[in-house]
Write a protein that holds these residues in place. Structure first.
Motif: not given
Length: 574
Positions: A490-493
């Motif tokens: 989620v959102n790159g993490r």
């Protein structure tokens, strides 16, 4: 191409070939081929010319010529049936409502009459069409027999009907993502409906060879009974574990035939608008996911088959691996040296990485290519997604890929790769059409040795006997498999607690006939459970499915005492 019951065209073609050849008396293979090509050319273009002549002989009225030109639209389609002959899709007679505005003396009277039967036509667009000076306009493309009779009884001038075909799916949502949908003109938009059009139906319709002719049904490899059972169990699990989506594939391990494929939420193909809703997409072939630890079986197979790792080898999993400011650890680490079977059964990220490193990054890339995980999958189903590869396949990327992160694939791709590991090592492209064992063997590519495949069957069986797959045990059916709990991004993490959970299994593992891949998207922990990982939800769901479908598929249970393990040779292999 499906066969047409009326064989007169084929008889005429045969007769032309026979008499034409004897009359010209061409000699030599070169001349024969030229004459054959000329004959086909004449037949095809003769058919087109005949079609144009027929259209030209139609009534001179422009509106009627327009209707004649529409004959290739909403034509008949062949029935689609499952492997047992059960009808999955068929045509039913329908009617299309049209108007010829120039022939309507009182537009308001016609409009009021129409909306008294079809209230949905009470809108400015329909009113403008009736008030126009057009020769022809559609009012509603699909109406029922009762609605047609009611409008006919009103005797409205300038209003007519055209008989049409409407696609009907008796099973509703059950096989929706496999069958796909058609548009209002009865043309395939997605799924196997679109495949049939692309493969042969569109060509026949353009030549006018499908009108008033009965076509043989198109048989799929799907078993409707199995499809229903898998969908029913996935629906229950999705509701019980409060998952946002669920996916399932049942694959015949030795032929690559898709026996069942489910993606929930699904849609009712009788209501084609539902298919446009984003959450109802076909995730099994159209979505790409990091599949988590079920990928470890791929890494183990690669390392063993390369000869750099042997079954009796051990790997130090006492400490996390640190690379590029990243720490990679085991979920429930044993903090000790692990044997190869223990690396698999305890799902050790550390041990899996070290096995990959023994083989090397180039070997990993080559193996994943051979097993079909780095290129777009080939099958009849339209809309197959391409895998999502790492932007830079360096040492860190290779480490995370070894345990199922950093590389996105479709669930069907993963299922095909899983079947390869246990079916004797043969990669077989998946099919939604019937395929014999002999046909599959001709298409198969030997990816790993039979000996490596035997070891993978042993490891999968051991994981159900004493590992994370224990809840998948179904007495008599020798189930084996591997769990996968992949953290979602989620959102790159990566987010802890937000999982895509899978269990890839096969049965009977001593000689696998069927592979089953079950995936739950973001399942929640329920009362009495310690975790929301795959062993607590995807695994018991698989057991429920196998318990139901194994008897349907004719798999005979074996309750012999010695049926619990698979003998594997531990001796060194060259």
């Amino acid at each position: 191409m499906a066969k047409i019951a009326d064989s007169s065209f084929l008889r005429r073609t045969s007769s032309i070939k026979k008499h034409g050849t004897s009359a010209i008396r061409l000699r030599g293979p070169g001349r024969s081929r030229i004459f054959f090509a000329m004959t086909i050319f004449v037949l095809v273009y003769g058919a087109i010319a005949g079609r144009l002549i027929l259209l030209g002989l139609q009534d001179g009225d422009p509106a009627k010529r327009f209707l004649a030109a529409q004959n290739t639209v909403a034509q008949a389609r062949p029935d689609i049936v499952d492997r047992n002959g059960e009808i999955l899709a068929t045509d039913i007679k329908s009617a299309a409502l049209y108007a010829e505005p120039r022939k309507i003396p009182d537009k308001d009277e016609v409009f009021d009459g129409l909306i008294s039967v079809l209230p949905e036509l009470d809108n400015p667009t329909i009113k403008r069409r009736l008030e126009s000076n057009a020769l022809f306009t559609w009012l509603k493309r699909e109406i029922s027999v009762e609605q047609r009779q009611a409008i006919h009884a009103l005797g409205l001038p300038g209003v007519g009907f055209r008989q049409s075909n409407k696609r009907f799916y008796p099973g509703g949502q059950t096989v929706s993502h496999i069958l796909g949908t058609v548009n209002v003109d009865n043309q395939g938009l997605s799924g196997m409906e679109k495949y049939v059009d692309q493969a042969w139906l569109k060509d026949l319709q353009e030549l006018g060879f499908t009108q008033d002719r009965m076509m043989e049904p198109v048989e799929l490899s799907v078993d409707l009974r199995v499809q229903h059972a898998v969908r029913d169990e996935l629906r229950r699990s999705m509701e019980y574990y409060k998952a946002k989506a669920a996916m399932g594939v049942v694959l015949k391990a030795d032929t690559g035939e898709v026996i069942a494929m489910i993606s929930l939420p699904d849609f009712d193909p009788n209501n084609r608008q539902q298919a446009l809703e984003k959450e109802r997409m076909n995730r099994v072939t159209g979505g790409v996911f990091e599949m988590g630890s079920i990928f470890k079986g791929i890494t183990v197979a690669m390392a063993l088959d390369s000869g750099t790792v042997k079954l009796e080898d051990s790997f130090d999993a006492t400490k996390p691996i640190r690379v590029a400011r990243q720490k990679i650890d085991d979920y429930h680490g044993k903090r000790r040296v692990l044997s190869v079977p223990e690396v698999f059964i305890y799902s050790s990220n550390i041990g899996t990485i070290k096995m990959m490193q023994k083989a090397g990054v180039p070997a990993q890339q080559e193996f994943l290519k051979k097993i079909g995980l780095t290129q777009k999958m080939k099958t009849e189903m339209p809309g197959v997604a391409r895998p999502l590869l790492p932007p830079k396949w360096n040492e860190l990327a290779a480490m995370t890929i070894s345990f199922g992160h950093g590389l996105g694939v479709t669930p069907l791709q993963m299922a095909v790769a899983g079947a390869t590991l246990v079916n004797g090592g043969k990669y077989i492209e998946p099919t939604f059409l019937p395929r014999t064992k002999e046909q599959a063997d001709e298409l198969a590519t030997q990816v790993i040795s039979p000996e490596t495949s035997e070891i993978l069957r042993y490891l999968n069986r051991e994981n159900v006997l004493r590992g994370s797959g224990r809840r998948a045990a179904v007495p008599g059916y020798d189930v084996g498999g591997k769990t996968g709990t992949a953290q979602k991004v989620v959102n790159g993490r990566y987010v802890e607690g937000l999982y895509l959970n899978s269990f890839m299994s096969a049965f009977p593992m001593s000689d696998p006939e069927y592979l089953v891949l079950i995936t739950l998207d973001e399942p929640q922990k329920v009362e009495g459970q310690h975790y929301a990982t795959a062993g607590w939800n995807a695994v018991p769901t698989t057991a429920s499915i196998i318990r139901r479908i194994a008897p349907m598929l004719g798999v005979v249970p074996d309750f012999a005492d010695d049926a619990e393990t698979i003998p594997v040779s531990y001796q060194n292999r060259n």
